[in-house]
Design a protein around this motif. Structure first.
Motif, mmCIF file in Angstrom:
data_model
loop_
_atom_site.group_PDB
_atom_site.id
_atom_site.type_symbol
_atom_site.label_atom_id
_atom_site.label_comp_id
_atom_site.label_asym_id
_atom_site.label_seq_id
_atom_site.Cartn_x
_atom_site.Cartn_y
_atom_site.Cartn_z
ATOM 1 N N VAL A 8 6.828 14.501 -1.943
ATOM 2 C CA VAL A 8 6.195 14.972 -3.175
ATOM 3 C C VAL A 8 5.679 16.383 -2.917
ATOM 4 C CG1 VAL A 8 4.259 14.673 -4.761
ATOM 5 C CG2 VAL A 8 5.571 12.680 -3.990
ATOM 6 N N THR A 9 6.124 17.308 -3.735
ATOM 7 C CA THR A 9 5.698 18.699 -3.603
ATOM 8 C C THR A 9 5.107 19.156 -4.925
ATOM 9 O OG1 THR A 9 7.447 19.152 -1.996
ATOM 10 C CG2 THR A 9 6.397 21.052 -3.037
ATOM 11 N N VAL A 10 3.871 19.623 -4.868
ATOM 12 C CA VAL A 10 3.175 20.096 -6.064
ATOM 13 C C VAL A 10 2.973 21.597 -5.916
ATOM 14 C CG1 VAL A 10 1.191 19.824 -7.572
ATOM 15 C CG2 VAL A 10 1.998 17.882 -6.197
ATOM 16 N N SER A 11 3.680 22.335 -6.740
ATOM 17 C CA SER A 11 3.661 23.789 -6.619
ATOM 18 C C SER A 11 4.098 24.420 -7.924
ATOM 19 C CB SER A 11 4.594 24.238 -5.485
ATOM 20 O OG SER A 11 4.671 25.646 -5.431
ATOM 21 N N PRO B 238 -1.889 20.727 -5.762
ATOM 22 C CA PRO B 238 -1.121 21.199 -4.589
ATOM 23 C C PRO B 238 -1.477 20.442 -3.308
ATOM 24 C CG PRO B 238 -1.809 23.051 -5.917
ATOM 25 C CD PRO B 238 -2.476 21.840 -6.516
ATOM 26 N N GLU B 239 -2.726 20.032 -3.171
ATOM 27 C CA GLU B 239 -3.134 19.320 -1.968
ATOM 28 C C GLU B 239 -2.582 17.889 -1.907
ATOM 29 O OE1 GLU B 239 -5.094 20.934 -4.145
ATOM 30 O OE2 GLU B 239 -7.003 19.864 -4.464
ATOM 31 N N ASP B 240 -1.932 17.436 -2.976
ATOM 32 C CA ASP B 240 -1.258 16.142 -2.947
ATOM 33 C C ASP B 240 0.137 16.231 -2.310
ATOM 34 O OD1 ASP B 240 -2.600 15.499 -6.209
ATOM 35 O OD2 ASP B 240 -3.307 14.674 -4.298
ATOM 36 N N THR B 241 0.562 17.437 -1.982
ATOM 37 C CA THR B 241 1.865 17.617 -1.359
ATOM 38 C C THR B 241 1.918 16.901 -0.015
ATOM 39 O OG1 THR B 241 2.265 19.738 -2.458
ATOM 40 C CG2 THR B 241 3.450 19.324 -0.390
ATOM 41 N N ALA B 242 2.896 16.008 0.132
ATOM 42 C CA ALA B 242 3.009 15.197 1.342
ATOM 43 C C ALA B 242 4.255 14.323 1.218
ATOM 44 C CB ALA B 242 1.785 14.305 1.515
ATOM 45 N N VAL B 243 4.576 13.676 2.317
ATOM 46 C CA VAL B 243 5.551 12.580 2.275
ATOM 47 C C VAL B 243 4.759 11.305 2.010
ATOM 48 C CG1 VAL B 243 7.290 11.278 3.526
ATOM 49 C CG2 VAL B 243 7.119 13.753 3.851
ATOM 50 N N ALA C 145 0.830 -1.208 0.000
ATOM 51 C CA ALA C 145 0.000 0.000 0.000
ATOM 52 C C ALA C 145 0.859 1.250 0.000
ATOM 53 C CB ALA C 145 -0.911 0.003 1.224
ATOM 54 N N TRP C 146 0.207 2.348 -0.330
ATOM 55 C CA TRP C 146 0.807 3.670 -0.221
ATOM 56 C C TRP C 146 -0.041 4.515 0.731
ATOM 57 C CZ3 TRP C 146 5.456 5.041 -2.232
ATOM 58 C CH2 TRP C 146 5.992 4.241 -3.242
ATOM 59 N N PHE C 147 0.636 5.226 1.592
ATOM 60 C CA PHE C 147 0.023 6.208 2.481
ATOM 61 C C PHE C 147 0.750 7.524 2.269
ATOM 62 C CE2 PHE C 147 -2.655 3.685 5.386
ATOM 63 C CZ PHE C 147 -2.281 2.407 5.018
ATOM 64 N N ARG C 148 0.173 8.592 2.809
ATOM 65 C CA ARG C 148 0.848 9.878 2.747
ATOM 66 C C ARG C 148 0.578 10.658 4.010
ATOM 67 N NH1 ARG C 148 -2.652 13.066 -1.970
ATOM 68 N NH2 ARG C 148 -4.400 13.703 -0.637
ATOM 69 N N GLN C 149 1.469 11.605 4.268
ATOM 70 C CA GLN C 149 1.312 12.452 5.451
ATOM 71 C C GLN C 149 1.784 13.854 5.112
ATOM 72 O OE1 GLN C 149 3.277 11.001 8.994
ATOM 73 N NE2 GLN C 149 1.925 12.196 10.295
ATOM 74 N N ALA C 150 0.866 14.784 5.217
ATOM 75 C CA ALA C 150 1.180 16.193 5.009
ATOM 76 C C ALA C 150 1.562 16.823 6.343
ATOM 77 C CB ALA C 150 -0.026 16.905 4.405
ATOM 78 N N PRO C 151 2.293 17.934 6.326
ATOM 79 C CA PRO C 151 2.693 18.583 7.579
ATOM 80 C C PRO C 151 1.493 18.904 8.451
ATOM 81 C CG PRO C 151 3.875 19.523 5.732
ATOM 82 C CD PRO C 151 2.846 18.612 5.149
ATOM 83 N N GLY C 152 1.592 18.511 9.702
ATOM 84 C CA GLY C 152 0.527 18.792 10.646
ATOM 85 C C GLY C 152 -0.691 17.911 10.516
ATOM 86 N N GLU C 153 -0.626 16.938 9.619
ATOM 87 C CA GLU C 153 -1.769 16.054 9.396
ATOM 88 C C GLU C 153 -1.422 14.624 9.797
ATOM 89 O OE1 GLU C 153 -4.005 19.201 8.062
ATOM 90 O OE2 GLU C 153 -4.694 17.135 8.322
ATOM 91 N N GLU C 154 -2.468 13.819 9.966
ATOM 92 C CA GLU C 154 -2.248 12.402 10.233
ATOM 93 C C GLU C 154 -1.940 11.663 8.923
ATOM 94 O OE1 GLU C 154 -5.136 11.824 14.154
ATOM 95 O OE2 GLU C 154 -5.548 10.741 12.304
#
Length: 122
Positions: A118-121, A88-93, A35-44
């Motif tokens: 991953v940084t989308v900007s 941009p909202e896909d930005t996360a580790v 699986a793949w998960f992601r975590q944005a700053p300040g988020e779970e």
């Protein structure tokens, strides 16, 4: 020691694409759900996509359906995620994970990679 090594992250403009890879060191995990998960700053950490043991069944979070595709090459013990039309909202580790059951719950996965940014900007 089991190692999962992700690669393929980077900076991309909105609407662009990236392909993430995750190589699993332990061959006995070759036919396990991945699986793949992601975590944005300040988020779970949140679920993104999962492949069952042989890739015949996949599942995606609603926010990536139609844009992301998970795939696997068990000969290489590698799982991929093709990400198109990035926002941009896909930005996360982004983290890959290996478990015994193909679920959306992070605590069902015993093995994790170190993550790739991953940084989308524009």
């Amino acid at each position: 020691q089991v190692q999962l090594v992700e690669s393929g992250g980077g900076l991309v403009q909105p609407g662009g694409s990236l392909r993430l890879s995750c190589v699993v060191s332990e061959r006995t995990l070759r036919s396990y759900p991945k699986a793949w998960f992601r975590q944005a700053p300040g988020e779970e950490r949140e679920f993104v996509a999962v492949s069952n043991w042989n890739g015949a069944s996949t599942s995606y979070a609603d926010f990536v359906k139609g844009r992301f595709t998970i795939s696997r090459d068990d000969a290489k013990n590698t799982v991929y995620m093709q990400m198109n039309n990035l926002k941009p909202e896909d930005t996360a580790v982004y983290y890959c994970a290996v478990g015994t059951v193909a679920t959306t719950r992070a605590n069902n996965y015993a093995y994790w990679g170190q993550g790739t940014q991953v940084t989308v900007s524009s």
